[in-house]
Design an enzyme around this catalytic site. Structure first.
Site, PDB file in Angstrom:
ATOM      1  N   HIS A  57       2.682  53.184  -7.301  1.00 44.25           N
ATOM      2  CA  HIS A  57       1.590  52.417  -6.673  1.00 44.25           C
ATOM      3  C   HIS A  57       2.244  51.221  -5.964  1.00 44.25           C
ATOM      4  O   HIS A  57       2.179  50.085  -6.428  1.00 44.25           O
ATOM      5  CB  HIS A  57       0.579  51.940  -7.709  1.00 44.25           C
ATOM      6  N   SER A  61       7.281  44.847  -5.867  1.00 45.00           N
ATOM      7  CA  SER A  61       8.228  45.707  -6.575  1.00 45.00           C
ATOM      8  C   SER A  61       9.087  46.566  -5.637  1.00 45.00           C
ATOM      9  O   SER A  61      10.299  46.700  -5.893  1.00 45.00           O
ATOM     10  CB  SER A  61       7.495  46.577  -7.607  1.00 45.00           C
ATOM     11  N   GLU A 103       2.072  55.256  -1.746  1.00 46.47           N
ATOM     12  CA  GLU A 103       0.971  54.335  -1.478  1.00 46.47           C
ATOM     13  C   GLU A 103      -0.138  55.100  -0.757  1.00 46.47           C
ATOM     14  O   GLU A 103       0.104  55.723   0.280  1.00 46.47           O
ATOM     15  CB  GLU A 103       1.438  53.152  -0.628  1.00 46.47           C
ATOM     16  N   ASP A 114       2.131  51.030 -11.696  1.00 40.04           N
ATOM     17  CA  ASP A 114       1.401  49.763 -11.646  1.00 40.04           C
ATOM     18  C   ASP A 114       0.055  50.011 -10.980  1.00 40.04           C
ATOM     19  O   ASP A 114      -0.205  49.534  -9.872  1.00 40.04           O
ATOM     20  CB  ASP A 114       2.235  48.740 -10.861  1.00 40.04           C
TER      21      ASP A 114
END
Length: 287
Positions: free
Chosen positions: A41, A103, A121, A168
């Site tokens: 993510h 990240s 994503e 995440d």
């Protein structure tokens, strides 16, 4: 699909997560053999804290904002320096503009020749931003797909026998804890020797407790948690803290995590007494 991390970038949860993530990547770097990272993510990778979204909430001021003016040589911040150095270098690279590395950018800065990063994503606009960020970085690939489904597509990694899967999720859905637990089990089944790091919110204690129990009941072992709360987790409508579950943690990471959370505590406290801030690094199930 509605979640946009730009509103929350650089907040206390990011600070904790990214400081621990830098330590995990540092552990992988101790061996010469290549490693692969999967970020399920990923977001946009880098966030302008002076932009309208970050300014709308101002959350970053009580997160990374409290650490930006600290001395790089401050002994109490030594456990945070691998991460803080990248934050400062990112701001310097943008000529002083407050750009915070998420990240993907953090991991990309720590890759060596031969190491790789795969980013997933689903949000179309964020995916385009992420592609633009890494358009000249051949060690990083960006994919428009659901992060959970990516586990079966990208694990085990084709480029390395060692690695880390970072999860995440935005926790927009009511069953996110259950989905995350199932995803951790899938990742470990497909890549048994890999590290898994999964972020989760702490609003009140019941959902994280059920999440960890679900993993224990499924027979998962070698699970470590690092948790930090700014206030007692009693209000289910408020983000009172967060945790990072680490499956297959590197050797001595337990001690590193304790040092990191201990160093963060005085900077993230909501008042000078620090009494409301609590942190813990505990084994859910040992190896």
């Amino acid at each position: 699909m509605n979640y946009r991390h730009a509103y929350h970038a650089g907040n206390f949860a990011d600070v904790m997560k990214h400081a621990l993530l830098a330590a995990l990547i540092g552990a992988l770097r101790r061996k010469a053999t290549p490693f692969a990272v999967l970020d399920t993510h990923a977001g946009i990778g880098a966030y302008d804290l002076s932009g309208p979204q970050a300014q709308a909430t101002g959350e970053w001021r009580d997160g990374i904002g409290r650490l930006l003016d600290t001395s790089p040589d401050a002994p109490d911040l030594a456990p945070l320096q691998p991460w803080l150095t990248i934050v400062r270098d990112t701001i310097r690279a943008h000529h002083g503009k407050l750009v915070y590395p998420g990240s993907p950018e953090l991991v990309a800065k720590l890759l060596r020749p031969g190491d790789t990063l795969t980013c997933c994503e689903l949000h179309p606009e964020d995916q385009r931003s992420l592609r633009a960020l890494f358009r000249n970085n051949h060690a990083v690939s960006v994919h428009a797909r659901d992060g959970y489904s990516a586990l079966t597509a990208f694990l085990p990694p084709r480029t390395a026998k060692r690695g880390l899967t970072l999860m995440d999720p935005p926790f927009e859905q009511g069953d996110e804890f259950a989905r995350l637990a199932n995803a951790i089990i899938t990742a470990r089944t497909r890549f048994p020797g890999g590290i898994v790091a999964a972020w989760y919110p702490i609003k009140h204690r019941a959902p994280p407790r059920a999440f960890l129990n679900r993993l224990k009941d499924a027979g998962q072992r070698n699970l470590l948690t690092a948790e930090l709360t700014l206030r007692p987790p009693l209000d289910p409508t408020r983000l009172n803290g967060c945790g990072l579950l680490i499956a297959n943690p590197p050797w001595q990471f337990e001690d590193e995590a304790r040092s990191i959370l201990g160093a963060l505590r005085p900077y993230l406290a909501e008042d000078e007494t620090e009494t409301s801030v609590e942190w813990a690094v505990e084994w859910v199930v040992p190896e």
